[in-house]
Design a protein around this motif. Structure first.
Motif, mmCIF file in Angstrom:
data_model
loop_
_atom_site.group_PDB
_atom_site.id
_atom_site.type_symbol
_atom_site.label_atom_id
_atom_site.label_comp_id
_atom_site.label_asym_id
_atom_site.label_seq_id
_atom_site.Cartn_x
_atom_site.Cartn_y
_atom_site.Cartn_z
ATOM 1 N N ASN A 185 15.882 -7.896 5.907
ATOM 2 C CA ASN A 185 14.722 -8.717 5.558
ATOM 3 C C ASN A 185 13.459 -8.276 6.293
ATOM 4 O OD1 ASN A 185 16.063 -10.313 3.697
ATOM 5 N ND2 ASN A 185 16.688 -11.835 5.204
ATOM 6 N N TYR A 186 13.600 -7.929 7.562
ATOM 7 C CA TYR A 186 12.395 -7.519 8.296
ATOM 8 C C TYR A 186 11.914 -6.137 7.853
ATOM 9 C CZ TYR A 186 12.124 -11.577 11.274
ATOM 10 O OH TYR A 186 11.937 -12.872 11.716
ATOM 11 N N VAL A 187 12.831 -5.263 7.473
ATOM 12 C CA VAL A 187 12.414 -3.965 6.920
ATOM 13 C C VAL A 187 11.743 -4.162 5.566
ATOM 14 C CG1 VAL A 187 13.244 -1.744 6.025
ATOM 15 C CG2 VAL A 187 14.140 -2.631 8.182
ATOM 16 N N LYS A 188 12.222 -5.126 4.778
ATOM 17 C CA LYS A 188 11.656 -5.373 3.444
ATOM 18 C C LYS A 188 10.221 -5.878 3.495
ATOM 19 C CE LYS A 188 14.735 -8.148 1.811
ATOM 20 N NZ LYS A 188 15.707 -8.977 1.095
ATOM 21 N N LEU A 189 9.793 -6.379 4.638
ATOM 22 C CA LEU A 189 8.408 -6.835 4.752
ATOM 23 C C LEU A 189 7.423 -5.710 4.439
ATOM 24 C CD1 LEU A 189 8.639 -9.010 7.993
ATOM 25 C CD2 LEU A 189 8.183 -9.858 5.682
ATOM 26 N N VAL A 190 7.786 -4.486 4.778
ATOM 27 C CA VAL A 190 6.882 -3.351 4.552
ATOM 28 C C VAL A 190 6.694 -3.081 3.057
ATOM 29 C CG1 VAL A 190 6.484 -0.890 4.960
ATOM 30 C CG2 VAL A 190 7.410 -2.339 6.793
ATOM 31 N N PRO A 191 7.774 -2.825 2.275
ATOM 32 C CA PRO A 191 7.550 -2.592 0.844
ATOM 33 C C PRO A 191 6.999 -3.813 0.113
ATOM 34 C CG PRO A 191 9.905 -2.708 1.330
ATOM 35 C CD PRO A 191 9.200 -2.621 2.638
ATOM 36 N N TYR A 192 7.376 -5.023 0.535
ATOM 37 C CA TYR A 192 6.844 -6.215 -0.126
ATOM 38 C C TYR A 192 5.340 -6.321 0.085
ATOM 39 C CZ TYR A 192 10.975 -8.609 -1.933
ATOM 40 O OH TYR A 192 12.049 -8.963 -2.687
ATOM 41 N N ALA A 193 4.879 -5.983 1.297
ATOM 42 C CA ALA A 193 3.438 -6.014 1.561
ATOM 43 C C ALA A 193 2.727 -4.957 0.711
ATOM 44 C CB ALA A 193 3.171 -5.776 3.043
ATOM 45 N N LEU A 194 3.309 -3.768 0.623
ATOM 46 C CA LEU A 194 2.698 -2.688 -0.152
ATOM 47 C C LEU A 194 2.676 -3.009 -1.641
ATOM 48 C CD1 LEU A 194 4.253 0.419 1.653
ATOM 49 C CD2 LEU A 194 1.919 -0.478 1.871
ATOM 50 N N LEU A 195 3.660 -3.788 -2.110
ATOM 51 C CA LEU A 195 3.739 -4.149 -3.530
ATOM 52 C C LEU A 195 2.929 -5.405 -3.856
ATOM 53 C CD1 LEU A 195 7.565 -3.513 -4.037
ATOM 54 C CD2 LEU A 195 5.712 -2.228 -5.121
ATOM 55 N N GLY A 196 2.270 -5.989 -2.859
ATOM 56 C CA GLY A 196 1.417 -7.147 -3.101
ATOM 57 C C GLY A 196 2.144 -8.469 -3.202
ATOM 58 N N GLN A 197 3.412 -8.525 -2.757
ATOM 59 C CA GLN A 197 4.184 -9.762 -2.871
ATOM 60 C C GLN A 197 3.966 -10.702 -1.684
ATOM 61 O OE1 GLN A 197 5.616 -10.524 -5.662
ATOM 62 N NE2 GLN A 197 4.979 -8.513 -6.430
ATOM 63 N N LEU A 198 3.229 -10.225 -0.668
ATOM 64 C CA LEU A 198 2.921 -11.089 0.469
ATOM 65 C C LEU A 198 1.443 -11.466 0.435
ATOM 66 C CD1 LEU A 198 4.981 -9.325 3.291
ATOM 67 C CD2 LEU A 198 5.655 -11.234 1.818
ATOM 68 N N SER A 199 1.000 -11.917 -0.719
ATOM 69 C CA SER A 199 -0.385 -12.332 -0.890
ATOM 70 C C SER A 199 -0.651 -13.602 -0.093
ATOM 71 C CB SER A 199 -0.683 -12.582 -2.368
ATOM 72 O OG SER A 199 0.094 -13.676 -2.840
ATOM 73 N N ALA A 200 -1.928 -13.924 0.090
ATOM 74 C CA ALA A 200 -2.285 -15.130 0.834
ATOM 75 C C ALA A 200 -1.697 -16.379 0.185
ATOM 76 C CB ALA A 200 -3.803 -15.245 0.937
ATOM 77 N N SER A 201 -1.715 -16.437 -1.144
ATOM 78 C CA SER A 201 -1.171 -17.601 -1.853
ATOM 79 C C SER A 201 0.335 -17.730 -1.623
ATOM 80 C CB SER A 201 -1.464 -17.472 -3.355
ATOM 81 O OG SER A 201 -0.894 -18.555 -4.068
ATOM 82 N N ASN A 202 1.050 -16.608 -1.726
ATOM 83 C CA ASN A 202 2.498 -16.644 -1.502
ATOM 84 C C ASN A 202 2.826 -17.025 -0.061
ATOM 85 O OD1 ASN A 202 2.913 -15.935 -4.132
ATOM 86 N ND2 ASN A 202 3.660 -13.867 -3.722
#
Length: 255
Positions: A185-202
């Motif tokens: 899960n902590y490694v996935k933070l990197v690709p999720y951020a790059l893919l825009g899934q960690l937007s301010a709204s989310n």
């Protein structure tokens, strides 16, 4: 920046994260993650995955504290490299998939996991002898787990295919699973951020759901000596059957 206002999202998300936290607390730890399938009934599946990840990371911290030092380093050395490779493949695929395709995959994973679990729990099934650890087999299922974890936070079932036949004691199994998915899960933070899934709204939506993380994990620890796994599994399986079928239907309709 805004939060999701659909009341059905919150009606589904709250119990889903509580059930996921209970499972991460070690109670019925193979029950699977129902948060993404349930939220994906209301919001796009990639967004549901993005909202879920920070909450899962918070749950992992509570789970690590609860199971500190009980994991098997020997098994982690086998499954972690494959898991990291699976994240890389999953991140590449995730960015190319439509919402309909992600829904179809999330629903399909839920139904396959449900079918496998019911088959293994069938009456009269003989208990097999413990399996022996294997780098090739463990690396393969670790990779599949990393892939499905990246796409839908549904890495539990593939990992269980490898770990469960080893017949580890309950504490070792729970702790090893917790460490594996904490790293994932902590490694996935990197690709999720790059893919825009960690937007301010989310992230704001995740923040509002965050208090459920320690509550669910503590409930899971508390329930271990007070409630049969069977009742919890029945609740989760019923939810997976309904949501999995609906997501597969919606996914096929949207292709």
């Amino acid at each position: 920046m805004s939060i999701i206002t659909d009341p059905w999202f919150w009606v589904l998300a709250a119990p889903a994260f509580l059930l996921t936290g209970i499972s991460k607390g070690g109670f019925a730890s193979g029950a699977g993650n129902v948060a993404v399938p349930l939220m994906a009934l209301v919001v796009p599946a990639p967004q549901a995955a993005g909202i879920a990840l920070p909450v899962l990371c918070a749950m992992d911290i509570s789970s690590i504290r609860a199971w500190w030092g009980r994991w098997s380093w020997a098994e982690l050395r086998i499954i972690l490299p494959g898991g990291l490779a699976g994240i890389a493949v999953g991140a590449a695929v995730f960015g190319l998939m439509s919402d309909a395709a992600v829904k179809l995959m999330v629903g399909g994973i839920a139904l396959v996991f449900l079918a496998r679990s019911l088959w293994q729990a069938r009456p009269g099934r003989a208990t097999p002898a413990p399996a022996t650890p294997g780098r090739l087999r463990g690396g393969f299922w670790g990779m599949i787990s990393g892939f499905t974890s990246t796409v839908a936070h549904a890495g539990g079932p593939p990992l269980a295919v490898y770990l469960y036949p080893l017949r580890l004691d309950r504490a070792t199994l729970a702790a090893t699973t917790v460490v594996f998915f904490t790293v994932m899960n902590y490694v996935k933070l990197v690709p999720y951020a790059l893919l825009g899934q960690l937007s301010a709204s989310n992230l704001l939506t995740s923040l509002l759901l965050l208090p459920l993380a320690p509550i669910g994990v503590r409930l899971g620890i508390w329930l271990q000596s007070r409630m049969s796994d069977r009742v919890f599994y029945r609740i989760v399986y019923a939810m997976l059957a309904v949501t999995g079928s609906k997501l597969v239907w919606d996914g096929l309709a949207g292709l």
